[in-house]
Design an enzyme around this catalytic site. Structure first.
Site, PDB file in Angstrom:
ATOM      1  N   GLY A 186       0.810  -1.203   0.000  1.00  0.00           N
ATOM      2  CA  GLY A 186       0.000   0.000   0.000  1.00  0.00           C
ATOM      3  C   GLY A 186       0.843   1.252   0.000  1.00  0.00           C
ATOM      4  N   PRO A 187       0.231   2.400  -0.232  1.00  0.00           N
ATOM      5  CA  PRO A 187       0.975   3.661  -0.239  1.00  0.00           C
ATOM      6  C   PRO A 187       1.575   3.957   1.130  1.00  0.00           C
ATOM      7  CG  PRO A 187      -1.218   3.916  -1.200  1.00  0.00           C
ATOM      8  CD  PRO A 187      -1.188   2.578  -0.546  1.00  0.00           C
ATOM      9  N   PRO A 188       2.538   4.860   1.188  1.00  0.00           N
ATOM     10  CA  PRO A 188       3.136   5.210   2.492  1.00  0.00           C
ATOM     11  C   PRO A 188       2.095   5.806   3.438  1.00  0.00           C
ATOM     12  CG  PRO A 188       4.493   6.025   0.680  1.00  0.00           C
ATOM     13  CD  PRO A 188       3.215   5.547   0.077  1.00  0.00           C
ATOM     14  N   THR A 190      -0.268   4.304   5.246  1.00  0.00           N
ATOM     15  CA  THR A 190      -1.595   3.698   5.343  1.00  0.00           C
ATOM     16  C   THR A 190      -1.739   2.755   6.522  1.00  0.00           C
ATOM     17  OG1 THR A 190      -0.842   2.059   3.724  1.00  0.00           O
ATOM     18  CG2 THR A 190      -2.124   3.916   2.898  1.00  0.00           C
ATOM     19  N   GLY A 191      -0.670   2.530   7.283  1.00  0.00           N
ATOM     20  CA  GLY A 191      -0.794   1.746   8.513  1.00  0.00           C
ATOM     21  C   GLY A 191      -0.312   0.314   8.403  1.00  0.00           C
ATOM     22  N   LYS A 192       0.617   0.023   7.511  1.00  0.00           N
ATOM     23  CA  LYS A 192       1.099  -1.350   7.365  1.00  0.00           C
ATOM     24  C   LYS A 192       1.867  -1.806   8.608  1.00  0.00           C
ATOM     25  CE  LYS A 192       3.231  -0.242   3.530  1.00  0.00           C
ATOM     26  NZ  LYS A 192       2.680   1.118   3.341  1.00  0.00           N
ATOM     27  N   GLU A 409      -8.551  33.495  -9.687  1.00  0.00           N
ATOM     28  CA  GLU A 409      -9.182  32.491  -8.825  1.00  0.00           C
ATOM     29  C   GLU A 409     -10.703  32.530  -8.959  1.00  0.00           C
ATOM     30  OE1 GLU A 409      -7.447  30.240  -7.471  1.00  0.00           O
ATOM     31  OE2 GLU A 409      -5.534  31.213  -7.942  1.00  0.00           O
ATOM     32  N   HIS A 412     -11.631  30.377 -11.917  1.00  0.00           N
ATOM     33  CA  HIS A 412     -11.657  28.947 -11.561  1.00  0.00           C
ATOM     34  C   HIS A 412     -12.946  28.600 -10.833  1.00  0.00           C
ATOM     35  CE1 HIS A 412      -7.711  27.798 -12.882  1.00  0.00           C
ATOM     36  NE2 HIS A 412      -7.070  28.636 -12.075  1.00  0.00           N
TER      37      HIS A 412
END
Length: 602
Positions: A186-188, A190-192, A409, A412
């Site tokens: 998983g991405p950095p 994410t709680g691995k 802005e 936009h």
């Protein structure tokens, strides 16, 4: 090693002491000039010459000592005055002492070097204390599944591992084999790592943690020896969990890149593969690995029997973000106006670590103002800081540049607000933040995992809204470079729509642009680049230009039809610098602007 160094120093001191202990007691010490006068006065009976030391005896039995310089006439003077001269032979130091003294510095350096290398994990086969795995004591900082949120699917995957570690005979009796290892991808943030600690906490077993980079050293064989030491230590604490963080540092594909890879890293990987095959199912050892790059791992590492399962620990959805925020708010005093669902909705794409940082930033804001509790305004300020960057309050823009930024802005915001499929506008600001002079934030109403052609085109229109507003107000010749990032993002979306996503009827649902593997990231250099004919390449570029031009014209039409709103929103930004979605609604409805927000949420 320390004892050896201490003994060497003590030996040197003892030898020096014994060398000086041979000198007997002396009654009187006289100068050399006085000694010559005594000899000439014929009161000296006898002298003993020992190198430059002269020990004399008077006729009355008294003794004295002096130290002679290099005087070639001293012996002649002694003999002329009838002094009995005795010369001792030069002292010869012991062979052992000479060798020890001459070799002591070299031995000391060798000893320090050996001690240092043992601390580093060994040289070749000399491992020393090579195991760098840290054993986590469950009594300190125990983590359970209640401390993990937003990854329910991953928790379901690992629940049976916990049950196996608690009661192995339950599975062995039925012939079932628990997975030897599980790879969390998983991405950095994410709680691995947190999930791995929770597994160990729930199973109440020892937990060994090590990083993949800890295995690899410049000395051949060190990594492999550390792998052996780690598994031997784990077997002594079975059942247990071995967690290898950033396993891609040691588990990358073998033979990738220039020169066939690093021999030491590949030896370490080979030893890891052997050890994962070597221990029995009854050992009660579960291997957990974590990586952000599962695509670069060696296939032998991912086969059944090693890492049997791949657990995806992805970014949390809106429900998961709310649960994560609740976990991190347990130790933070909060006020009654907190609405976590609103914060969770406005943090799309945040990982668990980023949400924890959000709570911490909000607590810091509250502490600076000496508040008793963290309120909703603190969370809003923290969210704006993390998403848009820090406000540059010291940056002073001229009135003309500030007004142009306000028009930009506002362009936009108006195009994004009046395009049906675009995400709602959350906040518009001309306060410089990060590298931007102004920011328009859009808040998605729900998490989305794919985008339609209509929504992508609405994004193109909104991205061009700022440049179009400058062009309509100031003319084409005075358009600034402020839209450079907008143009870059719009071009990327348009190219992907035509070349990769099959959203262009003229070229059909084909992929004309692949992501090429990087040989330095563990990919083979043998992948051929996909090529197209010159005619097709020209057609693709033409379709990209048509797509951007069409949406540019649509955005321009929206602003031309709402020029009064563009002017009123610009004046509002010049006055307040920041407006929220409620004030934006008032402007679009052509009502007077209400300064204070009506509340939070939808």
């Amino acid at each position: 090693m320390k004892r050896l160094i201490i003994w060497l120093i003590m030996g040197l001191v003892i030898i020096s002491f014994l060398g000086n202990a041979k000198k007997g007691p002396i009654n009187t010490e006289v100068s050399y000039a006085k000694f010559i006068d005594l000899v000439n006065d014929k009161v000296v009976k006898k002298v003993v010459v020992d190198d430059k030391t002269v020990v004399g005896e008077y006729y009355d039995g008294g003794k004295f000592i002096t130290y002679a310089p290099n005087d070639p006439h001293m012996v002649d003077d002694l003999l002329e005055n009838g002094v009995d001269v005795i010369a001792n032979p030069p002292k010869e130091s012991s062979l052992l002492g000479s060798i020890f003294i001459s070799w002591f510095p070299i031995l000391l350096l060798i000893g320090v070097w050996i001690w240092y290398m043992k601390r580093r994990g060994g040289i070749g086969g000399m491992t020393g204390n090579g195991n760098k795995a840290k054993k986590l004591e469950q009594s300190k900082g125990k983590v359970t599944f209640s401390d993990v949120a937003g990854v329910e699917e991953a928790l379901d995957e690992v629940s049976e591992m916990v049950d196996f570690l608690r009661n192995p005979p339950k599975y062995v009796r039925l012939g079932a084999k628990i997975p030897k290892g599980a790879l969390m991808v998983g991405p950095p943030g994410t709680g691995k790592t947190l999930l791995a600690r929770a597994i160990a906490g729930e199973a109440d077993v020892p937990f060994f943690s090590i990083s993949g980079s800890d295995f690899v050293e410049m000395f051949v064989g060190v990594g492999a020896s550390r792998v052996r030491d780690m598994f031997n230590e784990a077997r002594k604490s079975s059942p247990c969990i071995i967690f290898i963080d950033e396993i891609d540092a040691v588990g990358r594909q073998r033979g990738a890149g220039h020169g066939g890879g690093n021999d030491e890293r590949e030896q370490t990987l080979n030893q890891l593969l052997v050890e994962m095959d070597g221990f029995d199912d009854s050992d009660g050892i579960v291997i957990l690995g974590a990586t952000n790059r599962a695509d670069v791992l060696d296939k032998a590492l991912l086969r059944p029997g090693r890492f049997d399962r791949e657990i995806n620990v992805g970014l949390p959805d809106v429900k998961g973000r709310g649960q994560i925020l609740q976990v991190h708010m347990r130790k933070v005093p909060i006020s009654d106006d907190i609405k976590l669902e609103y914060i969770a909705q406005g943090t799309t794409g945040f990982s668990g670590a980023e949400l924890a940082n959000l709570i911490n930033e909000a607590a810091l804001f509250a502490a600076k103002e000496n508040k008793e509790n963290v309120c909703m305004a603190d969370l809003e300020r923290a969210k704006d800081k993390l998403i848009m960057g820090v406000e540059k309050k010291t940056m002073i823009m001229g009135e003309d540049e500030k007004r142009m930024t306000a028009y930009h802005e506002a362009g936009h915001a108006i195009v994004g607000r009046l395009t049906e499929t675009h995400d709602p506008v959350y906040k518009v600001s001309i306060m410089p933040r990060g590298r931007a002079l102004g920011v328009t934030m859009f808040l998605p109403e729900k998490d989305s995992y794919s985008a339609s052609k209509e929504k992508l085109e609405s994004q193109l229109q909104s991205l061009y809204g700022g440049r179009i507003a400058e062009e309509l107000i100031y003319g084409k010749d005075k358009v600034t470079t402020g839209a450079s990032n907008d143009i870059e993002r719009a071009t990327s979306i348009a190219r992907n729509m035509v070349k990769r996503w099959g959203l262009c009827d003229a070229v059909g649902p084909l992929c004309y642009e692949d992501e090429q593997g990087d040989p330095f990231m563990g990919r083979s250099m043998g992948q051929p680049a996909q090529t197209v004919s010159p005619e097709v390449s020209k057609l693709l570029d033409e379709e990209v230009i048509k797509l951007t031009t069409k949406n540019y014209d649509k955005a321009k039409k929206i602003l031309e039809d709402n020029m009064d709103i563009l002017h009123s929103m610009t004046e509002c930004l010049m006055k307040y610098e920041t407006i929220d979605k409620y004030q934006l609604d008032d402007l679009l409805e052509r009502r007077d602007v209400i300064r204070e927000p009506q509340g939070y949420g939808n």
